[in-house]
Design an enzyme around this catalytic site. Sequence first.
Site, PDB file in Angstrom:
ATOM      1  N   ALA A 137      -0.465   2.502  -6.936  1.00  0.00           N
ATOM      2  CA  ALA A 137      -0.760   3.721  -6.187  1.00  0.00           C
ATOM      3  C   ALA A 137      -1.133   3.310  -4.771  1.00  0.00           C
ATOM      4  O   ALA A 137      -1.564   2.173  -4.533  1.00  0.00           O
ATOM      5  CB  ALA A 137      -1.909   4.468  -6.850  1.00  0.00           C
ATOM      6  N   GLY A 180      -0.270   1.227 -10.662  1.00  0.00           N
ATOM      7  CA  GLY A 180       0.638   2.345 -10.895  1.00  0.00           C
ATOM      8  C   GLY A 180       2.089   1.903 -10.997  1.00  0.00           C
ATOM      9  O   GLY A 180       2.900   2.590 -11.620  1.00  0.00           O
ATOM     10  N   GLU A 183       2.492   0.922 -14.476  1.00  0.00           N
ATOM     11  CA  GLU A 183       2.438   2.162 -15.267  1.00  0.00           C
ATOM     12  C   GLU A 183       3.736   2.956 -15.139  1.00  0.00           C
ATOM     13  O   GLU A 183       4.229   3.525 -16.117  1.00  0.00           O
ATOM     14  CB  GLU A 183       1.239   2.997 -14.811  1.00  0.00           C
ATOM     15  N   GLU A 203      -6.457  -2.759 -11.045  1.00  0.00           N
ATOM     16  CA  GLU A 203      -7.362  -1.717 -10.546  1.00  0.00           C
ATOM     17  C   GLU A 203      -8.826  -2.131 -10.606  1.00  0.00           C
ATOM     18  O   GLU A 203      -9.643  -1.698  -9.811  1.00  0.00           O
ATOM     19  CB  GLU A 203      -7.165  -0.408 -11.350  1.00  0.00           C
TER      20      GLU A 203
HETATM   21  N1  CAA Z   1      -1.370   0.549  -1.509  1.00  0.00           N
HETATM   22  C1  CAA Z   1      -1.215   0.606  -0.171  1.00  0.00           C
HETATM   23  N2  CAA Z   1      -0.676  -0.413   0.552  1.00  0.00           N
HETATM   24  C2  CAA Z   1      -0.298  -1.501  -0.112  1.00  0.00           C
HETATM   25  C3  CAA Z   1      -0.428  -1.628  -1.496  1.00  0.00           C
HETATM   26  C4  CAA Z   1      -0.991  -0.534  -2.206  1.00  0.00           C
HETATM   27  N3  CAA Z   1      -1.117  -0.531  -3.546  1.00  0.00           N
HETATM   28  N4  CAA Z   1       0.021  -2.855  -1.873  1.00  0.00           N
HETATM   29  C5  CAA Z   1       0.439  -3.455  -0.740  1.00  0.00           C
HETATM   30  N5  CAA Z   1       0.250  -2.646   0.325  1.00  0.00           N
HETATM   31  C6  CAA Z   1       0.562  -2.915   1.730  1.00  0.00           C
HETATM   32  C7  CAA Z   1      -0.428  -3.888   2.355  1.00  0.00           C
HETATM   33  O1  CAA Z   1      -1.600  -3.218   2.744  1.00  0.00           O
HETATM   34  C8  CAA Z   1       0.384  -4.440   3.490  1.00  0.00           C
HETATM   35  O2  CAA Z   1       0.394  -3.467   4.519  1.00  0.00           O
HETATM   36  P1  CAA Z   1       0.123  -3.940   6.060  1.00  0.00           P
HETATM   37  O3  CAA Z   1       1.291  -4.826   6.399  1.00  0.00           O
HETATM   38  O4  CAA Z   1       0.115  -2.646   6.810  1.00  0.00           O
HETATM   39  O5  CAA Z   1      -1.145  -4.666   6.058  1.00  0.00           O
HETATM   40  C9  CAA Z   1       1.796  -4.493   2.915  1.00  0.00           C
HETATM   41  O6  CAA Z   1       1.811  -3.594   1.816  1.00  0.00           O
HETATM   42  C10 CAA Z   1       2.171  -5.876   2.396  1.00  0.00           C
HETATM   43  O7  CAA Z   1       1.164  -6.280   1.481  1.00  0.00           O
HETATM   44  P2  CAA Z   1       0.421  -7.694   1.559  1.00  0.00           P
HETATM   45  O8  CAA Z   1       0.337  -8.166   2.962  1.00  0.00           O
HETATM   46  O9  CAA Z   1      -0.845  -7.573   0.806  1.00  0.00           O
HETATM   47  O10 CAA Z   1       1.497  -8.592   0.764  1.00  0.00           O
HETATM   48  P3  CAA Z   1       1.214  -9.921  -0.057  1.00  0.00           P
HETATM   49  O11 CAA Z   1       2.539 -10.478  -0.367  1.00  0.00           O
HETATM   50  O12 CAA Z   1       0.243 -10.790   0.657  1.00  0.00           O
HETATM   51  O13 CAA Z   1       0.490  -9.431  -1.414  1.00  0.00           O
HETATM   52  C11 CAA Z   1       0.195  -8.023  -3.343  1.00  0.00           C
HETATM   53  C12 CAA Z   1       1.189  -8.662  -2.338  1.00  0.00           C
HETATM   54  C13 CAA Z   1      -0.416  -9.086  -4.216  1.00  0.00           C
HETATM   55  C14 CAA Z   1       1.028  -7.063  -4.202  1.00  0.00           C
HETATM   56  C15 CAA Z   1      -0.905  -7.269  -2.576  1.00  0.00           C
HETATM   57  O14 CAA Z   1      -0.300  -6.429  -1.619  1.00  0.00           O
HETATM   58  C16 CAA Z   1      -1.792  -6.429  -3.432  1.00  0.00           C
HETATM   59  O15 CAA Z   1      -2.653  -6.944  -4.104  1.00  0.00           O
HETATM   60  N6  CAA Z   1      -1.583  -5.093  -3.435  1.00  0.00           N
HETATM   61  C17 CAA Z   1      -2.428  -4.168  -4.166  1.00  0.00           C
HETATM   62  C18 CAA Z   1      -2.135  -4.186  -5.653  1.00  0.00           C
HETATM   63  C19 CAA Z   1      -3.062  -3.236  -6.377  1.00  0.00           C
HETATM   64  O16 CAA Z   1      -4.247  -3.386  -6.375  1.00  0.00           O
HETATM   65  N7  CAA Z   1      -2.486  -2.234  -7.035  1.00  0.00           N
HETATM   66  C20 CAA Z   1      -3.231  -1.226  -7.768  1.00  0.00           C
HETATM   67  C21 CAA Z   1      -3.395   0.012  -6.937  1.00  0.00           C
HETATM   68  S1  CAA Z   1      -4.476   1.223  -7.695  1.00  0.00           S
HETATM   69  C22 CAA Z   1      -3.520   2.033  -8.835  1.00  0.00           C
HETATM   70  O17 CAA Z   1      -2.359   1.771  -8.974  1.00  0.00           O
HETATM   71  C23 CAA Z   1      -4.241   3.099  -9.640  1.00  0.00           C
HETATM   72  C24 CAA Z   1      -3.443   3.693 -10.746  1.00  0.00           C
HETATM   73  O18 CAA Z   1      -3.531   3.282 -11.863  1.00  0.00           O
HETATM   74  C25 CAA Z   1      -2.573   4.833 -10.508  1.00  0.00           C
END
Ligand code: CAA
Length: 329
Positions: A137, A180, A183, A203
């Site tokens: 998400a 998400g 999911e 999460e």
């Molecule tokens: N939401 C918003 N933006 C996101 C994102 C997310 N879930 N995942 C990545 N991005 C964005 C980053 O903020 C970054 O944007 P900027 O360039 O503007 O800074 C861009 O995508 C590239 O990401 P990274 O620089 O972090 O890329 P990376 O290769 O270093 O890392 C990753 C990749 C490990 C996937 C890392 O991006 C990450 O950990 N993302 C979040 C994953 C996460 O926590 N997901 C769960 C979300 S909550 C949810 O999903 C609730 C539910 O159950 C519905």
Amino acid sequence: MRASCLKIPANHTVPIAPHYCSSAPSPATISFNMANFAKIFASRAQNVLQTAGRQPQVAARFSRSVSSGSNWEFIKTDVTGEKKNVAVITLNRPKALNALCNGLMKEISTALQQFSKDKSIAAIVLTGSEKAFAAGADIKEMVENTYSQCIQGNFLNDWVEVARTQKPIIAAVNGYALGGGCELAMMCDIIYAGDKAKFGQPEIALGTIPGAGGTQRLTRVVGKSKAMEMCLTGNMISAQEAEKLGLASKVVPADQLLAEAIKLAEKIGTHSSLIVQLCKESVNTAYETTLQEGLKFERRTFHATFSTADRKEGMTAFAEKRPANFTNE
Ligand code: CAA
């Protein structure tokens, strides 16, 4: 929802209310008697027949509006396969690793509703990029959400369409399928994974929990111990482990993933779409009820196939040693 995140396609056709979709009963709401079973069965059978009865002209209109595909902001859509009967929905928000903002989820729902109504489409492939199926998400979009906004806005309610879609959906997962994203893949019927794919429910590291099925669908698939480990640590698992656990049904080299998923969709498309739909509902019922109720549902659905032209044709074709010519009726 942020208005900036949602762009309605210019040729968007307001979808018919999804009354035809099956409403999955939760185990808690099922009382185990034949009356309830008959109700579930009758409603599902009616859903199938309503969808099957839609006019081809309507289907053709929807097909054109979806396959033009140029007006989406967060996805791409395409119709492919030798018989042009496979729809591909590609998440297309590369800068955010396909983070699932409200606008993106609404576009997926709209595309799914339209492909569902298109009689020429046999199966749907949902995919992302080589780096990310979806990184979850959109964290930045929801960071300021409050509890009351979540409740009153029914947050994540736009996510249910994938699991409600009656046609088979194959998730073709390359790269990250996190939160998400994992999911979303699990809402699909089959997961094919590229060999570098990574699945996880991170999460917990954000101070929240999975909200779109991560604690429920994952547990049903991989069992309590592994689901607990993944949800409580946020650790990712590889494509190979996902296959071993039954989360993914096949792992293929990343650059062959989409072609393999389309091949699978085409194989499904060789069968009667009416019977495929009944079969999908029957398998899904295994997740929603007890074994005895599920067996009854399956038996009655099996019986129901004897009211279809395609069951007669399939068996006749076998006996006559010729390919079946299904009419989806
Ligand atoms: N939401 C918003 N933006 C996101 C994102 C997310 N879930 N995942 C990545 N991005 C964005 C980053 O903020 C970054 O944007 P900027 O360039 O503007 O800074 C861009 O995508 C590239 O990401 P990274 O620089 O972090 O890329 P990376 O290769 O270093 O890392 C990753 C990749 C490990 C996937 C890392 O991006 C990450 O950990 N993302 C979040 C994953 C996460 O926590 N997901 C769960 C979300 S909550 C949810 O999903 C609730 C539910 O159950 C519905």
